[in-house]
Design a protein around this motif. Structure first.
Motif, PDB file in Angstrom:
ATOM      1  N   ASP A 124      29.340   9.509  38.203  1.00  0.00           N
ATOM      2  CA  ASP A 124      28.950  10.492  37.203  1.00  0.00           C
ATOM      3  C   ASP A 124      28.778  11.852  37.871  1.00  0.00           C
ATOM      4  O   ASP A 124      27.965  12.014  38.777  1.00  0.00           O
ATOM      5  CB  ASP A 124      27.648  10.068  36.526  1.00  0.00           C
ATOM      6  N   GLY A 125      29.540  12.809  37.461  1.00  0.00           N
ATOM      7  CA  GLY A 125      29.415  14.154  38.014  1.00  0.00           C
ATOM      8  C   GLY A 125      30.564  14.555  38.908  1.00  0.00           C
ATOM      9  O   GLY A 125      31.036  15.690  38.835  1.00  0.00           O
ATOM     10  N   GLU A 126      31.027  13.638  39.798  1.00  0.00           N
ATOM     11  CA  GLU A 126      32.142  14.005  40.666  1.00  0.00           C
ATOM     12  C   GLU A 126      32.943  12.771  41.059  1.00  0.00           C
ATOM     13  O   GLU A 126      32.378  11.691  41.249  1.00  0.00           O
ATOM     14  CB  GLU A 126      31.656  14.730  41.919  1.00  0.00           C
ATOM     15  N   VAL A 138      26.871   4.912  31.950  1.00  0.00           N
ATOM     16  CA  VAL A 138      26.021   5.576  32.944  1.00  0.00           C
ATOM     17  C   VAL A 138      24.566   5.286  32.572  1.00  0.00           C
ATOM     18  O   VAL A 138      24.110   5.639  31.487  1.00  0.00           O
ATOM     19  CB  VAL A 138      26.295   7.092  32.996  1.00  0.00           C
ATOM     20  N   GLU A 181      31.775   7.398  30.696  1.00  0.00           N
ATOM     21  CA  GLU A 181      30.817   8.491  30.857  1.00  0.00           C
ATOM     22  C   GLU A 181      29.777   8.479  29.738  1.00  0.00           C
ATOM     23  O   GLU A 181      28.596   8.749  29.962  1.00  0.00           O
ATOM     24  CB  GLU A 181      31.550   9.832  30.877  1.00  0.00           C
ATOM     25  N   ASP A 224      27.314   5.058  37.741  1.00  0.00           N
ATOM     26  CA  ASP A 224      26.284   6.055  38.047  1.00  0.00           C
ATOM     27  C   ASP A 224      26.720   6.987  39.180  1.00  0.00           C
ATOM     28  O   ASP A 224      26.538   8.207  39.094  1.00  0.00           O
ATOM     29  CB  ASP A 224      24.973   5.363  38.438  1.00  0.00           C
ATOM     30  N   THR A 243      37.413   8.388  39.005  1.00  0.00           N
ATOM     31  CA  THR A 243      36.538   9.170  38.129  1.00  0.00           C
ATOM     32  C   THR A 243      36.266   8.397  36.846  1.00  0.00           C
ATOM     33  O   THR A 243      36.963   7.426  36.531  1.00  0.00           O
ATOM     34  CB  THR A 243      37.168  10.538  37.808  1.00  0.00           C
ATOM     35  N   LYS A 257      21.829   7.683  30.859  1.00  0.00           N
ATOM     36  CA  LYS A 257      22.073   8.361  29.590  1.00  0.00           C
ATOM     37  C   LYS A 257      21.518   7.538  28.425  1.00  0.00           C
ATOM     38  O   LYS A 257      21.560   6.308  28.445  1.00  0.00           O
ATOM     39  CB  LYS A 257      23.572   8.605  29.409  1.00  0.00           C
TER      40      LYS A 257
END
Length: 324
Positions: free
Chosen positions: A26-28, A77, A73, A23, A67, A80
């Protein structure tokens, strides 16, 4: 040696889910220290599992930054809809402790306690039915498109047997405004069903029946009846009785839909379904994994015709048959 350490990926993934590693990434990308600060877990602990997850392909590292990979992903996560992480919690918290007694179970042929007996079973299913919702939900979309219930005249009635999270009827009810559903399960499990139905905003189109599959009437006149991953815990004899009872609950022309972990006819594969058969040995009195050929014979004996498969996302294709 790979099989000997086979438990390690499951437990490492579950630990990462528990500590929200996927979590927060997620994103960066984040460094180890940044991940520790965001999750509250120790750097030493995170370093070990995150390095393993890089080796397994569930994380990637660029310099000192970790990452997500496309697989994590998409499926790990928690925010989602495709999240599959609940299955890892189910395996590590509920199943693995029982599998540790496999030597004794093989000797006796009986589980330490059975999850398909109301009581212990209620607590067992309450704990994970929401977690496994994503495993079946994509299959319900394929099923809904195949059945095209919205093209039928009048109200279409769905019977969701041993409904659990309600995933099978939710997918079908969502597909068209003329669909109404009846969810059937133990009294102690139905609150979990109601909560998921409410989450999807479908409560007004649902009825709920609390009872036992073997003794409580289902009602009659249903257009579709779903048995989503139920036969494997019931065993061969109870499954055949259940199919006949389901036949009686359907209207002529009605469809039964069965989801299972299917083995091939000579029980040499696939490995995932054979593992699941051992899981039924560990957790149920009579449960097993069955083949399409076995189930189609039971359907024929119950009065159904045209037993067939429908390819859908999941461990095995769905089985459909029709009441003449």
């Amino acid at each position: 040696m790979q099989f000997g350490w086979g438990y390690a990926p499951t437990l490492a993934i579950e630990a990462a889910i528990h500590h929200h590693v996927f979590d927060v990434l997620d994103g960066e990308p984040k460094t180890l220290a940044e991940t520790a600060a965001a999750t509250g877990a120790s750097e030493r602990g995170l370093r070990s599992i995150m390095n393993l997850l890089v080796g397994l392909g569930f994380l990637a590292r660029n310099g000192d930054k970790f990452t997500l990979t496309p697989e994590s992903e998409a499926f790990l996560v928690s925010t989602k809809p495709s999240f599959q992480g609940g299955m890892f919690k189910h395996i590590s918290r509920q199943l693995l402790p029982k599998w540790l007694g496999l030597n004794e179970v093989v000797a006796s042929g009986k589980p330490a306690y059975s999850v398909n007996v109301e009581g212990d079973g209620t607590a067992f299913f309450q704990a994970f039915v929401h977690d496994i919702f994503p495993m079946s939900y994509p299959a319900t979309q394929v099923l809904a498109a195949h059945l095209a219930l919205g093209k039928r005249e009048g109200t279409v009635r769905i019977l969701d047997l041993a409904a659990g999270s309600g995933v099978w009827s939710i997918g079908l009810t969502q597909s068209a405004p003329n669909v109404e559903a009846t969810a059937f399960d133990w009294e102690g499990v139905l609150p979990a069903t109601r909560a998921m139905v409410e989450r999807f905003g479908l409560t007004a189109r649902y009825n709920f029946i609390a009872g036992d599959l073997n003794t409580t009437p289902f009602g009659s006149g249903y257009d579709v009846a779903t048995l989503g991953h139920i036969l494997h815990s019931e065993g061969a004899a109870h499954s055949q009785t259940l199919l006949k009872k389901t036949f009686d609950a359907l209207k002529p022309g009605g469809t039964i839909v069965i989801a299972e972990f299917l083995v091939n006819a000579d029980r040499t594969g696939p490995p995932g379904s054979l593992i699941f058969a051992v899981n039924m040995l560990v957790n149920t009195e009579d449960g097993d994994a069955f083949s399409f050929e076995e189930i189609s014979e039971w359907l024929k004996a119950a009065g159904f015709v045209d037993a067939r498969t429908l390819d859908a996302p999941g461990p095995s294709p769905l089985i459909l048959a029709t009441k003449p």
